[in-house]
Motif scaffolding. Structure first.
Motif, PDB file in Angstrom:
ATOM      1  N   SER A 131      36.427  37.411  25.890  1.00  0.00           N
ATOM      2  CA  SER A 131      36.339  36.748  27.182  1.00  0.00           C
ATOM      3  C   SER A 131      35.225  35.719  27.167  1.00  0.00           C
ATOM      4  O   SER A 131      34.226  35.878  26.461  1.00  0.00           O
ATOM      5  CB  SER A 131      36.080  37.781  28.286  1.00  0.00           C
ATOM      6  OG  SER A 131      35.873  37.142  29.511  1.00  0.00           O
ATOM      7  N   ASP A 132      35.393  34.678  27.960  1.00  0.00           N
ATOM      8  CA  ASP A 132      34.355  33.665  28.129  1.00  0.00           C
ATOM      9  C   ASP A 132      33.353  34.069  29.203  1.00  0.00           C
ATOM     10  O   ASP A 132      32.328  33.412  29.373  1.00  0.00           O
ATOM     11  CB  ASP A 132      34.971  32.314  28.502  1.00  0.00           C
ATOM     12  CG  ASP A 132      35.748  31.702  27.355  1.00  0.00           C
ATOM     13  OD1 ASP A 132      35.470  32.078  26.207  1.00  0.00           O
ATOM     14  OD2 ASP A 132      36.630  30.867  27.619  1.00  0.00           O
ATOM     15  N   GLU A 133      33.654  35.127  29.961  1.00  0.00           N
ATOM     16  CA  GLU A 133      32.765  35.577  31.032  1.00  0.00           C
ATOM     17  C   GLU A 133      31.503  36.203  30.446  1.00  0.00           C
ATOM     18  O   GLU A 133      31.558  36.968  29.493  1.00  0.00           O
ATOM     19  CB  GLU A 133      33.462  36.606  31.930  1.00  0.00           C
ATOM     20  CG  GLU A 133      34.595  36.034  32.755  1.00  0.00           C
ATOM     21  CD  GLU A 133      34.134  35.126  33.876  1.00  0.00           C
ATOM     22  OE1 GLU A 133      32.907  35.020  34.139  1.00  0.00           O
ATOM     23  OE2 GLU A 133      34.991  34.500  34.496  1.00  0.00           O
ATOM     24  N   SER A 169      29.790  32.744  35.725  1.00  0.00           N
ATOM     25  CA  SER A 169      30.699  31.789  36.364  1.00  0.00           C
ATOM     26  C   SER A 169      30.664  31.875  37.884  1.00  0.00           C
ATOM     27  O   SER A 169      31.036  30.926  38.568  1.00  0.00           O
ATOM     28  CB  SER A 169      32.124  32.022  35.873  1.00  0.00           C
ATOM     29  OG  SER A 169      32.554  33.327  36.243  1.00  0.00           O
TER      30      SER A 169
END
Length: 173
Positions: free
Chosen positions: A18-20, A120
């Motif tokens: 995940s980019d989170e 984010s």
């Protein structure tokens, strides 16, 4: 009561990649401090060029919109064990010789609040722990380890006051 977790955080936790990025926000308050100390575990955005500082802007526990400053830290978040009060550990990397001054300037405990947010969306609180106390601070030239907890419920005075007619007249009508 179950902890509510946003859909974005749940998706990031369940994904194989995940980019989170989960960010730990820390707020330290004490009557002897001139200002509240706000720390972030992530360099979410550049806050200034001179001096070069990074941090996270969040509305959590801020009245004036002050950012949480990024510091090199490791953290063990408070646990949920049944028989013990929540305990946490912060390990701060010493990058400035003046980092320990606030720790040495008082003999009473500071109040520490934690929150976990996503980089984010730093205004959505995924988890938080409020009203913990700084129990100890140990360090050397490389890092400072802060132990954080709260008083156990077993330290409450006992026996408590009796619910008699004289002490609590409104209870016995």
């Amino acid at each position: 009561m179950p902890r509510l977790v946003s859909l974005n955080a749940r998706s990031a936790q369940d994904a194989t990649a995940s980019d989170e990025v989960e960010v730990v926000l820390i707020r330290i308050t004490h009557p002897d401090l001139d200002t509240t100390i706000r720390l972030s575990s992530d360099p979410t955005e550049r806050l200034s060029l001179e001096p070069l500082t990074y941090g996270t802007r969040s509305t959590w526990q801020t009245d004036d919109g002050s950012p949480f400053l990024f510091v090199l830290l490791s953290t063990v978040l408070p646990d949920d064990q049944e028989e013990t009060p929540p305990a946490a550990t912060l390990i701060l990397e010493v990058v400035d010789k003046d980092m320990a001054k606030p720790l040495r300037s008082t003999i009473t405990r500071a109040t520490v609040d934690f929150a976990v947010v996503l980089a984010s969306d730093p205004d959505v609180i995924e988890a938080e722990w409020l009203g913990l106390e700084l129990i100890s601070a140990e360090g050397d030239s490389g890092q400072i380890t802060l132990s954080i907890s709260r008083d156990p419920i077993t330290s409450e005075p006992w026996p408590s006051r009796r619910m008699t007619r004289d002490a609590f007249p409104g209870l016995h009508r």
